[in-house]
Design a protein around this motif. Structure first.
Motif, PDB file in Angstrom:
ATOM      1  N   ASN A 273      18.984  53.030 -16.593  1.00  0.00           N
ATOM      2  CA  ASN A 273      18.077  51.899 -16.293  1.00  0.00           C
ATOM      3  C   ASN A 273      18.322  51.313 -14.903  1.00  0.00           C
ATOM      4  OD1 ASN A 273      20.516  50.677 -16.708  1.00  0.00           O
ATOM      5  ND2 ASN A 273      19.931  49.584 -18.576  1.00  0.00           N
ATOM      6  N   GLY A 274      18.990  52.090 -14.048  1.00  0.00           N
ATOM      7  CA  GLY A 274      19.198  51.639 -12.676  1.00  0.00           C
ATOM      8  C   GLY A 274      20.145  50.468 -12.547  1.00  0.00           C
ATOM      9  N   ALA A 275      21.045  50.285 -13.492  1.00  0.00           N
ATOM     10  CA  ALA A 275      21.958  49.142 -13.483  1.00  0.00           C
ATOM     11  C   ALA A 275      23.160  49.407 -12.579  1.00  0.00           C
ATOM     12  CB  ALA A 275      22.426  48.837 -14.900  1.00  0.00           C
ATOM     13  N   PHE A 276      23.891  48.316 -12.297  1.00  0.00           N
ATOM     14  CA  PHE A 276      25.081  48.395 -11.459  1.00  0.00           C
ATOM     15  C   PHE A 276      26.343  48.457 -12.320  1.00  0.00           C
ATOM     16  CE2 PHE A 276      22.148  46.777  -8.293  1.00  0.00           C
ATOM     17  CZ  PHE A 276      22.579  47.380  -7.119  1.00  0.00           C
ATOM     18  N   VAL A 277      27.338  49.153 -11.780  1.00  0.00           N
ATOM     19  CA  VAL A 277      28.694  49.150 -12.328  1.00  0.00           C
ATOM     20  C   VAL A 277      29.607  48.654 -11.213  1.00  0.00           C
ATOM     21  CG1 VAL A 277      30.600  50.561 -13.202  1.00  0.00           C
ATOM     22  CG2 VAL A 277      28.249  51.042 -13.921  1.00  0.00           C
ATOM     23  N   GLY A 278      30.583  47.845 -11.569  1.00  0.00           N
ATOM     24  CA  GLY A 278      31.530  47.343 -10.574  1.00  0.00           C
ATOM     25  C   GLY A 278      32.920  47.880 -10.809  1.00  0.00           C
ATOM     26  N   LEU A 279      33.628  48.183  -9.713  1.00  0.00           N
ATOM     27  CA  LEU A 279      35.023  48.584  -9.815  1.00  0.00           C
ATOM     28  C   LEU A 279      35.850  47.635  -8.968  1.00  0.00           C
ATOM     29  CD1 LEU A 279      36.866  50.768 -11.118  1.00  0.00           C
ATOM     30  CD2 LEU A 279      36.891  51.878  -8.874  1.00  0.00           C
ATOM     31  N   LEU A 280      36.832  46.990  -9.607  1.00  0.00           N
ATOM     32  CA  LEU A 280      37.727  46.073  -8.916  1.00  0.00           C
ATOM     33  C   LEU A 280      39.055  46.784  -8.687  1.00  0.00           C
ATOM     34  CD1 LEU A 280      37.162  42.934 -11.195  1.00  0.00           C
ATOM     35  CD2 LEU A 280      35.680  43.843  -9.386  1.00  0.00           C
ATOM     36  N   PHE A 281      39.542  46.709  -7.448  1.00  0.00           N
ATOM     37  CA  PHE A 281      40.828  47.332  -7.100  1.00  0.00           C
ATOM     38  C   PHE A 281      41.800  46.214  -6.760  1.00  0.00           C
ATOM     39  CE2 PHE A 281      42.601  51.511  -5.627  1.00  0.00           C
ATOM     40  CZ  PHE A 281      43.874  51.057  -5.332  1.00  0.00           C
ATOM     41  N   LEU A 282      42.874  46.044  -7.572  1.00  0.00           N
ATOM     42  CA  LEU A 282      43.842  44.961  -7.396  1.00  0.00           C
ATOM     43  C   LEU A 282      45.176  45.512  -6.898  1.00  0.00           C
ATOM     44  CD1 LEU A 282      41.968  44.274 -10.042  1.00  0.00           C
ATOM     45  CD2 LEU A 282      43.649  42.488 -10.413  1.00  0.00           C
ATOM     46  N   ASP A 283      45.730  44.827  -5.905  1.00  0.00           N
ATOM     47  CA  ASP A 283      47.081  45.140  -5.444  1.00  0.00           C
ATOM     48  C   ASP A 283      47.857  43.831  -5.401  1.00  0.00           C
ATOM     49  OD1 ASP A 283      48.739  47.425  -3.798  1.00  0.00           O
ATOM     50  OD2 ASP A 283      49.172  45.398  -3.084  1.00  0.00           O
ATOM     51  N   LEU A 284      48.971  43.776  -6.140  1.00  0.00           N
ATOM     52  CA  LEU A 284      49.747  42.533  -6.189  1.00  0.00           C
ATOM     53  C   LEU A 284      50.380  42.237  -4.835  1.00  0.00           C
ATOM     54  CD1 LEU A 284      51.561  42.832  -9.654  1.00  0.00           C
ATOM     55  CD2 LEU A 284      49.341  41.812  -9.117  1.00  0.00           C
ATOM     56  N   ASP A 285      50.264  41.005  -4.410  1.00  0.00           N
ATOM     57  CA  ASP A 285      50.848  40.592  -3.131  1.00  0.00           C
ATOM     58  C   ASP A 285      52.346  40.323  -3.301  1.00  0.00           C
ATOM     59  OD1 ASP A 285      48.298  40.655  -1.943  1.00  0.00           O
ATOM     60  OD2 ASP A 285      47.874  38.608  -2.639  1.00  0.00           O
ATOM     61  N   GLY A 286      53.143  40.844  -2.414  1.00  0.00           N
ATOM     62  CA  GLY A 286      54.575  40.556  -2.419  1.00  0.00           C
ATOM     63  C   GLY A 286      55.337  41.205  -3.549  1.00  0.00           C
ATOM     64  N   PHE A 287      54.774  42.201  -4.199  1.00  0.00           N
ATOM     65  CA  PHE A 287      55.489  42.807  -5.329  1.00  0.00           C
ATOM     66  C   PHE A 287      56.765  43.504  -4.871  1.00  0.00           C
ATOM     67  CE2 PHE A 287      56.339  46.500  -8.053  1.00  0.00           C
ATOM     68  CZ  PHE A 287      56.567  45.842  -9.257  1.00  0.00           C
ATOM     69  N   LYS A 288      56.714  44.145  -3.715  1.00  0.00           N
ATOM     70  CA  LYS A 288      57.906  44.848  -3.235  1.00  0.00           C
ATOM     71  C   LYS A 288      59.073  43.877  -3.041  1.00  0.00           C
ATOM     72  CE  LYS A 288      59.408  48.192   0.251  1.00  0.00           C
ATOM     73  NZ  LYS A 288      60.690  47.548   0.504  1.00  0.00           N
ATOM     74  N   ILE A 376      36.164  44.846  -4.220  1.00  0.00           N
ATOM     75  CA  ILE A 376      35.053  45.022  -5.161  1.00  0.00           C
ATOM     76  C   ILE A 376      34.109  46.069  -4.601  1.00  0.00           C
ATOM     77  CG2 ILE A 376      33.148  43.924  -6.388  1.00  0.00           C
ATOM     78  CD1 ILE A 376      34.520  41.229  -5.883  1.00  0.00           C
ATOM     79  N   ALA A 377      33.791  47.081  -5.394  1.00  0.00           N
ATOM     80  CA  ALA A 377      32.793  48.081  -5.018  1.00  0.00           C
ATOM     81  C   ALA A 377      31.747  48.143  -6.115  1.00  0.00           C
ATOM     82  CB  ALA A 377      33.439  49.445  -4.822  1.00  0.00           C
ATOM     83  N   LEU A 378      30.485  47.968  -5.744  1.00  0.00           N
ATOM     84  CA  LEU A 378      29.375  48.069  -6.681  1.00  0.00           C
ATOM     85  C   LEU A 378      28.658  49.395  -6.473  1.00  0.00           C
ATOM     86  CD1 LEU A 378      27.841  44.467  -6.441  1.00  0.00           C
ATOM     87  CD2 LEU A 378      29.507  45.338  -8.101  1.00  0.00           C
ATOM     88  N   VAL A 379      28.230  50.000  -7.545  1.00  0.00           N
ATOM     89  CA  VAL A 379      27.488  51.253  -7.458  1.00  0.00           C
ATOM     90  C   VAL A 379      26.346  51.219  -8.458  1.00  0.00           C
ATOM     91  CG1 VAL A 379      29.079  52.367  -9.095  1.00  0.00           C
ATOM     92  CG2 VAL A 379      27.661  53.779  -7.601  1.00  0.00           C
ATOM     93  N   ARG A 380      25.165  51.632  -8.012  1.00  0.00           N
ATOM     94  CA  ARG A 380      24.015  51.684  -8.918  1.00  0.00           C
ATOM     95  C   ARG A 380      23.998  53.049  -9.600  1.00  0.00           C
ATOM     96  NH1 ARG A 380      19.188  48.802  -9.108  1.00  0.00           N
ATOM     97  NH2 ARG A 380      19.481  47.912  -7.028  1.00  0.00           N
ATOM     98  N   GLY A 381      24.274  53.038 -10.876  1.00  0.00           N
ATOM     99  CA  GLY A 381      24.264  54.284 -11.645  1.00  0.00           C
ATOM    100  C   GLY A 381      25.168  55.342 -11.044  1.00  0.00           C
ATOM    101  N   LEU A 382      24.589  56.522 -10.844  1.00  0.00           N
ATOM    102  CA  LEU A 382      25.340  57.668 -10.335  1.00  0.00           C
ATOM    103  C   LEU A 382      25.171  57.834  -8.831  1.00  0.00           C
ATOM    104  CD1 LEU A 382      24.477  60.164 -13.220  1.00  0.00           C
ATOM    105  CD2 LEU A 382      26.681  59.045 -12.824  1.00  0.00           C
ATOM    106  N   GLN A 383      24.938  56.726  -8.137  1.00  0.00           N
ATOM    107  CA  GLN A 383      24.721  56.756  -6.691  1.00  0.00           C
ATOM    108  C   GLN A 383      25.873  57.437  -5.956  1.00  0.00           C
ATOM    109  OE1 GLN A 383      24.500  52.833  -5.062  1.00  0.00           O
ATOM    110  NE2 GLN A 383      23.823  53.514  -3.026  1.00  0.00           N
ATOM    111  N   TYR A 384      27.125  57.153  -6.361  1.00  0.00           N
ATOM    112  CA  TYR A 384      28.302  57.779  -5.777  1.00  0.00           C
ATOM    113  C   TYR A 384      29.178  58.352  -6.887  1.00  0.00           C
ATOM    114  CZ  TYR A 384      27.053  54.860  -1.733  1.00  0.00           C
ATOM    115  OH  TYR A 384      26.392  54.257  -0.706  1.00  0.00           O
ATOM    116  N   SER A 385      30.013  59.303  -6.517  1.00  0.00           N
ATOM    117  CA  SER A 385      30.961  59.856  -7.484  1.00  0.00           C
ATOM    118  C   SER A 385      32.012  58.806  -7.819  1.00  0.00           C
ATOM    119  CB  SER A 385      31.648  61.094  -6.906  1.00  0.00           C
ATOM    120  OG  SER A 385      32.536  60.716  -5.866  1.00  0.00           O
ATOM    121  N   PRO A 386      32.663  58.911  -8.979  1.00  0.00           N
ATOM    122  CA  PRO A 386      33.735  57.968  -9.324  1.00  0.00           C
ATOM    123  C   PRO A 386      34.837  57.917  -8.268  1.00  0.00           C
ATOM    124  CG  PRO A 386      33.082  59.198 -11.263  1.00  0.00           C
ATOM    125  CD  PRO A 386      32.365  59.822 -10.108  1.00  0.00           C
TER     126      PRO A 386
END
Length: 678
Positions: A273-288, A376-386
């Motif tokens: 249905n042409g919807a969006f999927v979002g992928l959030l990439f988290l990196d903890l600050d100061g973990f090292k 944050i990366a948004l992708v509409r359906g299969l617009q890009y590969s995972p």
């Protein structure tokens, strides 16, 4: 009793056809006992010729009856025991008898053989450590052994009063009972099923039922013999290994493999249905800093608490995963088809995450606060590969780090421009092939006990004219995307085969080289042909070459690619699984694919010196591989402690900087020659 034979007058031959066709001895006699007809078998049993018998009067009782045993005196005076049966008939309208004779000794020997066979069966049946049962046509336990009684918890008499239904109680049992009934009437030869069962004490366990038919020519219903093995522990271990392969052991979150699978599925659903999927990439600050100052135990506690807080604020449709170190991703579905609204929803999820992470955490008596840089990366359906979506989110996270941390950034056109630079890299890589800028380095593979070099892994490098020596991580993903990977793979294969042929001829005839194959190489159905050609041109035996495949390649294997794998084995090339333990299909494919070796992923080896769980995992992998006839190569050995731990586990081969860094062909040649001369 002994029967004698008295001479008399010859008679007719009406039953001659019957007698000549019979397998038993046949005499036809009249009411006085005079032999009218005899066949060859009867002559042999009585040790008399036809001339001796026909017309003679015999002393056999002529009362029709069942089979009786009598002794007869032969022509030479010897006594033979025969089984005799008398049947009334007529001969030229006169009352007569047909006497059939068989050798009683043959019957007795057959009976003795049958008794011995039955005793052997009984001994094997009773003494077998595997549960055995004989089932009748209604799936009742007609006979059981002690092992089965112990498994199910019932006495022999209790079990023999029950049916399979009473023990198994599965919803699939009606179909199983039908199978048993069909087997008992001759339909099929057996079945192999795994079913849960309930012991007498009420414990639910799982068993493997393997059945075959015990035929009996005298009974229209054959019995079915079933071997029953308790596979509960094996199933639990399989489930545990699968969970380890799909989830991060420390936090319990999904791992990278499962996260990418969920992202791909979410994209496929959204594409309808042409919807969006979002992928959030988290990196903890100061973990090292936390890890270095407070120790790994505190760092692990922080990661586990982070995972708990992530779960607490996400929507039911979201998937959180730890993909390595202090990096997490969240896949957000159901963002709708409107770009502005999808962005707003994703930002609200990020804000909830940031708020949850900002809450104080008690670690080793100290109160700590943590933040995260989020892309944050948004992708509409299969617009890009995972993989592309993950890279986009990673780039956005990196920009958040650069902008001061504890913030989020959206992947936008500026970041897209950076992605476009990858296209330029692909063009340069194509020229690199033409200009012969690629080189192969070799990392030694050594025997752990003694350190003898047995072979090497071929690793491609790029001598970039501006950027210097580039490692695979700098360009192979671009090669995959641009399909240059097939050309690069063929080039590496040919170079490695030529180098290896030279080493085997001049230094060590038993040295081997492993070469990594890409998914595209395997998928184009020409890998076996390319290897065959490279071996031929280098004048190299096939068993000197080992090909490494990744679990992802095997997971996605089609019938065509499986045929390609079989082609490799037909050539005589060794085939192995790289980075074993990091994917979710390892157990299935270890059992079903034509593999010769596995490589234990370096992430497990790294923890051998301090992580009991990693030691257990590596031990299990080595034991499993050896049980399946595979040899094991451990990767990433960086210390003597790790080397010693692997030796104690029983791993024979390994590679890593502690055993030898990757080096040029010329330097590896010197290393081999020096070792051979020592």
């Amino acid at each position: 009793m002994k029967a004698t034979i008295t001479p008399a007058i010859p008679g007719g031959d009406t039953l001659r056809a019957f007698a000549s066709a019979a397998a038993a001895g046949v005499l036809v006699v009249d009411a006085t006992g005079t032999v009218l007809l005899c066949n060859a078998v009867a002559q042999t049993l009585l040790d008399r010729t036809s001339e001796d018998l026909v017309g003679a009067v015999i002393g056999f009782p002529l009362t029709p009856s069942g089979i009786s045993e009598i002794d007869v005196v032969g022509g030479a005076g010897g006594v033979r025991t025969v089984d005799m049966q008398v049947t009334a008939t007529t001969w030229e309208n006169e009352r007569a008898y047909v006497i059939t004779l068989t050798d009683a000794g043959l019957r007795k020997r057959a009976v003795r053989r049958l008794a011995v066979s039955e005793e052997r069966f009984r001994a094997v049946f009773e003494q077998s450590p595997i549960g055995l049962a004989v089932l009748d046509g209604e799936a009742r336990f007609a006979r059981v052994n002690n092992a089965l009684c112990r498994m199910f918890g019932y006495t022999r008499s209790e079990l023999e009063q029950r049916t399979l239904t009473d023990i198994v109680g599965s919803e699939r049992l009606p179909a199983d009972e039908k199978l048993t009934r069909e087997l008992s009437v001759g339909h099929g030869t057996g079945y192999d099923l795994e079913r849960s069962f309930v012991t007498k004490e009420g414990e639910t366990r799982c068993a493997r039922f393997i059945t075959s038919v015990m035929s009996d020519s005298e009974d229209e219903h054959a019995q079915v013999i079933a071997s029953v093995q308790d596979v509960t522990e094996r199933q639990e271990n399989d489930a545990r290994m699968i969970r380890l392969a799909l989830h991060d052991e420390l936090t319990g979150l999904a791992n990278r493999t499962l996260a990418m699978d969920r992202l791909q599925l979410a994209q496929a659903r959204a594409d309808r249905n042409g919807a969006f999927v979002g992928l959030l990439f988290l990196d903890l600050d100061g973990f090292k800093t936390v890890n270095d100052s407070l120790g790994h135990a505190v760092g692990d506690a922080l990661l586990k608490e982070t995972a708990r807080r992530l779960r607490s604020v996400l929507r039911p449709s979201d998937t959180a995963a730890r993909i390595g170190g202090d990096e997490f991703v969240v896949c957000c579905e159901d963002l709708g088809a409107d770009a502005v609204e999808a962005q707003a929803i994703a930002i609200r999820v990020v804000e909830r995450i940031a708020s949850a992470l900002a809450e104080p955490i008690e670690l080793e008596g100290a109160t700590e606060r943590t933040t995260a840089s989020i892309g944050i990366a948004l992708v509409r359906g299969l617009q890009y590969s995972p993989d592309m979506v993950l890279r986009n989110a990673d780039q956005a996270m990196y920009r958040a780090k650069q902008q001061g941390r504890a913030r989020f950034e959206l992947f936008d056109e500026a970041l897209q421009a950076r992605a476009l630079s990858r296209s330029d890299l692909a063009d340069e890589l194509a020229l690199a092939l033409e200009r012969d800028e690629l080189v192969v380095h070799y990392q030694p593979i050594a025997e752990l006990r003694g350190g003898r070099i047995m072979g090497a892994e071929a690793l491609v490098r790029w001598e970039h004219p501006v950027r210097g020596l580039l490692h695979p991580a700098d360009f192979l993903d671009v090669a995959e995307e641009s399909q240059l990977i097939v050309s690069i793979g063929d080039w590496v294969l040919n170079r490695a085969c030529r180098d290896l042929a030279g080493w085997r001829r001049s230094i060590r005839p038993d040295v081997f080289v492993t070469v990594n194959a890409s998914a595209r190489q395997l998928g184009n159905n020409e890998l076996a042909a390319s290897i065959d050609r490279a071996l031929f041109e280098a004048v190299l035996d096939a068993d000197a070459l080992e090909i490494e495949l990744t679990e992802t390649m095997l997971i996605e294997a089609t019938a065509t690619t499986l045929s390609e794998l079989a082609g490799l084995r037909d050539l005589g090339v060794q085939v192995g699984l790289d980075d074993f333990g990091t994917g979710y299909a390892s157990l299935t494919y270890l059992r079903s694919l034509p593999l010769d070796f596995v490589k234990v992923d370096g992430s497990f080896v790294a923890g051998l010196s301090e992580n009991v769980d990693d030691m257990a995992i590596v031990t299990a992998i080595v034991d499993l591989a050896h049980a399946l006839g595979l040899h094991v190569i451990a990767e990433g050995v960086e210390s003597g402690v790790q080397q010693q731990a692997l030796e104690e586990i029983g791993c024979r081969f390994a590679q890593g900087w502690h055993l030898g860094r990757p080096r040029t062909s010329r330097d590896f040649t010197r290393l081999l020659a020096s070792a051979a001369a020592a």
